[in-house]
Enzyme design. Structure first.
Site, PDB file in Angstrom:
ATOM      1  N   LYS A 143      50.379  41.238  20.849  1.00 58.08           N
ATOM      2  CA  LYS A 143      49.689  41.381  19.556  1.00 58.08           C
ATOM      3  C   LYS A 143      50.231  42.543  18.735  1.00 58.08           C
ATOM      4  O   LYS A 143      50.437  42.424  17.540  1.00 58.08           O
ATOM      5  CB  LYS A 143      48.179  41.624  19.752  1.00 58.08           C
ATOM      6  CG  LYS A 143      47.412  40.479  20.336  1.00 58.08           C
ATOM      7  CD  LYS A 143      45.908  40.771  20.353  1.00 58.08           C
ATOM      8  CE  LYS A 143      45.510  42.004  21.131  1.00 58.08           C
ATOM      9  NZ  LYS A 143      45.749  41.980  22.565  1.00 58.08           N
TER      10      LYS A 143
ATOM     11  N   ARG B  82      36.867  42.732  19.514  1.00 60.98           N
ATOM     12  CA  ARG B  82      36.939  42.313  20.919  1.00 60.98           C
ATOM     13  C   ARG B  82      35.603  41.912  21.511  1.00 60.98           C
ATOM     14  O   ARG B  82      35.534  41.599  22.703  1.00 60.98           O
ATOM     15  CB  ARG B  82      37.513  43.449  21.772  1.00 60.98           C
ATOM     16  CG  ARG B  82      38.919  43.764  21.399  1.00 60.98           C
ATOM     17  CD  ARG B  82      39.560  44.610  22.460  1.00 60.98           C
ATOM     18  NE  ARG B  82      40.761  45.181  21.924  1.00 60.98           N
ATOM     19  CZ  ARG B  82      41.709  45.735  22.649  1.00 60.98           C
ATOM     20  NH1 ARG B  82      41.597  45.811  23.944  1.00 60.98           N
ATOM     21  NH2 ARG B  82      42.774  46.237  22.071  1.00 60.98           N
TER      22      ARG B  82
ATOM     23  N   ARG C 189      41.205  44.990  32.638  1.00 60.82           N
ATOM     24  CA  ARG C 189      41.326  44.616  31.219  1.00 60.82           C
ATOM     25  C   ARG C 189      41.328  43.096  31.043  1.00 60.82           C
ATOM     26  O   ARG C 189      40.760  42.575  30.088  1.00 60.82           O
ATOM     27  CB  ARG C 189      42.606  45.219  30.615  1.00 60.82           C
ATOM     28  CG  ARG C 189      42.453  46.714  30.340  1.00 60.82           C
ATOM     29  CD  ARG C 189      43.783  47.395  30.205  1.00 60.82           C
ATOM     30  NE  ARG C 189      44.484  47.047  28.989  1.00 60.82           N
ATOM     31  CZ  ARG C 189      45.799  47.195  28.824  1.00 60.82           C
ATOM     32  NH1 ARG C 189      46.552  47.647  29.819  1.00 60.82           N
ATOM     33  NH2 ARG C 189      46.359  46.896  27.677  1.00 60.82           N
TER      34      ARG C 189
ATOM     35  N   ARG D 170      55.959  47.806  31.340  1.00 61.74           N
ATOM     36  CA  ARG D 170      55.990  48.368  29.985  1.00 61.74           C
ATOM     37  C   ARG D 170      55.916  49.894  29.978  1.00 61.74           C
ATOM     38  O   ARG D 170      55.167  50.489  30.735  1.00 61.74           O
ATOM     39  CB  ARG D 170      54.789  47.788  29.223  1.00 61.74           C
ATOM     40  CG  ARG D 170      54.479  48.457  27.924  1.00 61.74           C
ATOM     41  CD  ARG D 170      53.499  47.639  27.127  1.00 61.74           C
ATOM     42  NE  ARG D 170      52.106  47.987  27.390  1.00 61.74           N
ATOM     43  CZ  ARG D 170      51.093  47.540  26.644  1.00 61.74           C
ATOM     44  NH1 ARG D 170      51.302  46.722  25.643  1.00 61.74           N
ATOM     45  NH2 ARG D 170      49.862  47.907  26.936  1.00 61.74           N
TER      46      ARG D 170
ATOM     47  N   ARG E  13      51.342  53.847  30.055  1.00 62.63           N
ATOM     48  CA  ARG E  13      49.937  54.005  29.696  1.00 62.63           C
ATOM     49  C   ARG E  13      49.111  53.971  30.968  1.00 62.63           C
ATOM     50  O   ARG E  13      49.354  53.150  31.840  1.00 62.63           O
ATOM     51  CB  ARG E  13      49.509  52.862  28.767  1.00 62.63           C
ATOM     52  CG  ARG E  13      49.793  53.145  27.330  1.00 62.63           C
ATOM     53  CD  ARG E  13      49.539  51.965  26.440  1.00 62.63           C
ATOM     54  NE  ARG E  13      48.250  51.311  26.633  1.00 62.63           N
ATOM     55  CZ  ARG E  13      47.774  50.371  25.822  1.00 62.63           C
ATOM     56  NH1 ARG E  13      48.481  49.994  24.763  1.00 62.63           N
ATOM     57  NH2 ARG E  13      46.610  49.802  26.049  1.00 62.63           N
TER      58      ARG E  13
HETATM   59  P1  AMP Z   1      44.951  48.390  23.162  1.00 64.11           P
HETATM   60  O1  AMP Z   1      45.958  49.401  22.763  1.00 64.11           O
HETATM   61  O2  AMP Z   1      44.615  47.443  22.040  1.00 64.11           O
HETATM   62  O3  AMP Z   1      45.290  47.678  24.436  1.00 64.11           O
HETATM   63  O4  AMP Z   1      43.581  49.202  23.433  1.00 64.11           O
HETATM   64  C1  AMP Z   1      43.525  50.172  24.455  1.00 64.11           C
HETATM   65  C2  AMP Z   1      42.096  50.441  24.841  1.00 64.11           C
HETATM   66  O5  AMP Z   1      41.367  50.947  23.701  1.00 64.11           O
HETATM   67  C3  AMP Z   1      41.292  49.225  25.285  1.00 64.11           C
HETATM   68  O6  AMP Z   1      41.500  48.902  26.652  1.00 64.11           O
HETATM   69  C4  AMP Z   1      39.868  49.718  25.031  1.00 64.11           C
HETATM   70  O7  AMP Z   1      39.454  50.652  25.999  1.00 64.11           O
HETATM   71  C5  AMP Z   1      40.025  50.471  23.714  1.00 64.11           C
HETATM   72  N1  AMP Z   1      39.841  49.584  22.543  1.00 64.11           N
HETATM   73  C6  AMP Z   1      40.751  49.313  21.566  1.00 64.11           C
HETATM   74  N2  AMP Z   1      40.239  48.468  20.659  1.00 64.11           N
HETATM   75  C7  AMP Z   1      38.966  48.199  21.058  1.00 64.11           C
HETATM   76  C8  AMP Z   1      37.912  47.370  20.545  1.00 64.11           C
HETATM   77  N3  AMP Z   1      38.044  46.659  19.426  1.00 64.11           N
HETATM   78  N4  AMP Z   1      36.737  47.368  21.228  1.00 64.11           N
HETATM   79  C9  AMP Z   1      36.550  48.113  22.328  1.00 64.11           C
HETATM   80  N5  AMP Z   1      37.498  48.876  22.885  1.00 64.11           N
HETATM   81  C10 AMP Z   1      38.704  48.933  22.258  1.00 64.11           C
END
Ligand code: AMP
Length: 212
Positions: A13, A88, A167, A127, A156
């Site tokens: 994404k 989400r 996740r 990654r 990460r």
């Molecule tokens: P990402 O970089 O999109 O994989 O997001 C990393 C982490 O940020 C996720 O695993 C969540 O802990 C938090 N996070 C990011 N966006 C959201 C969202 N819309 N709702 C809840 N947690 C989020």
């Protein structure tokens, strides 16, 4: 144009959001990036989010909706935005809908990036990302230099195997219902097969965004 990108972690994404943002001339809004920046800056929002993020759990809806309220009311998103991983849960989807309706705006399209679990796990476990600009790399060692900004690449914490499994479970339990929610309000997500090379997936996404 306001576009929501849905899909499991590792579906690409973020990469696609960058490409679409460049092609469409609207910014990418990635709540994960906003939260990681808050964490690095040691803000109260970042401190509140840290434990959830490290485990691969979702941070509370109230935190996400506050971020989205900030960004969607900023002049930078006047022409639209690509919301990358920013919706989400069903309450987030409802909250964003209300927030936009209050200012006479609406989501134009929801894209769902679709890819199998085995591919996701192998992508995430290989990654590294730039600690500064968040650009992801496959097959690069932590400590290498980012080609874009010269920052140092790192793994990460939430790409470690336990967090990745969590996740994916969280995605099934809390984010998949968002797909049904959008179907129910006649905003059916357009499924994009994301198991292809980056440019091909971008081409599929752009096609899905063409007016009907
Ligand atoms: P990402 O970089 O999109 O994989 O997001 C990393 C982490 O940020 C996720 O695993 C969540 O802990 C938090 N996070 C990011 N966006 C959201 C969202 N819309 N709702 C809840 N947690 C989020």
């Amino acid at each position: 144009m306001i576009i929501v990108l849905l899909g499991p972690p590792g579906a690409g994404k973020g990469t696609q959001a960058d490409k679409l943002a460049a092609r469409l001339g609207i910014p990418k809004i990635a709540t994960g990036d906003v939260l990681r920046a808050a964490l690095r800056d040691g803000t109260p929002r970042g401190r509140e989010a840290k434990a959830f993020m490290d485990r691969g759990d979702l941070v509370p809806d109230s935190v996400i909706l506050a971020i989205l309220q900030d960004v969607m009311s900023s002049p930078a998103t006047e022409k639209g935005a690509i919301l990358d991983g920013a919706v989400r849960t069903v309450p987030q989807a409802q909250g964003v809908g209300i927030m936009l309706a209050e200012v006479g705006r609406r989501i134009d399209k929801v894209l769902l990036f679709d890819i199998g679990d085995r591919k996701l796990i192998s992508r995430l476990s290989g990654r590294t990302v730039c600690g500064q600009c968040q650009t992801p790399y496959k097959d690069r060692e932590p400590g290498s230099k980012c080609e874009k900004c010269g920052g140092s690449l790192m793994r990460r914490q939430d790409d470690e195997p336990d967090a990745v499994r969590n996740r994916l479970d969280v995605y099934r339990a809390q984010t998949e219902p968002v797909v049904e929610y959008y179907k129910g309000i006649e905003m059916e997500p357009v499924k994009i097969d994301a198991d292809a090379d980056v440019d091909e997936v971008t081409a599929r996404a752009l096609k899905a965004l063409e007016p009907e």
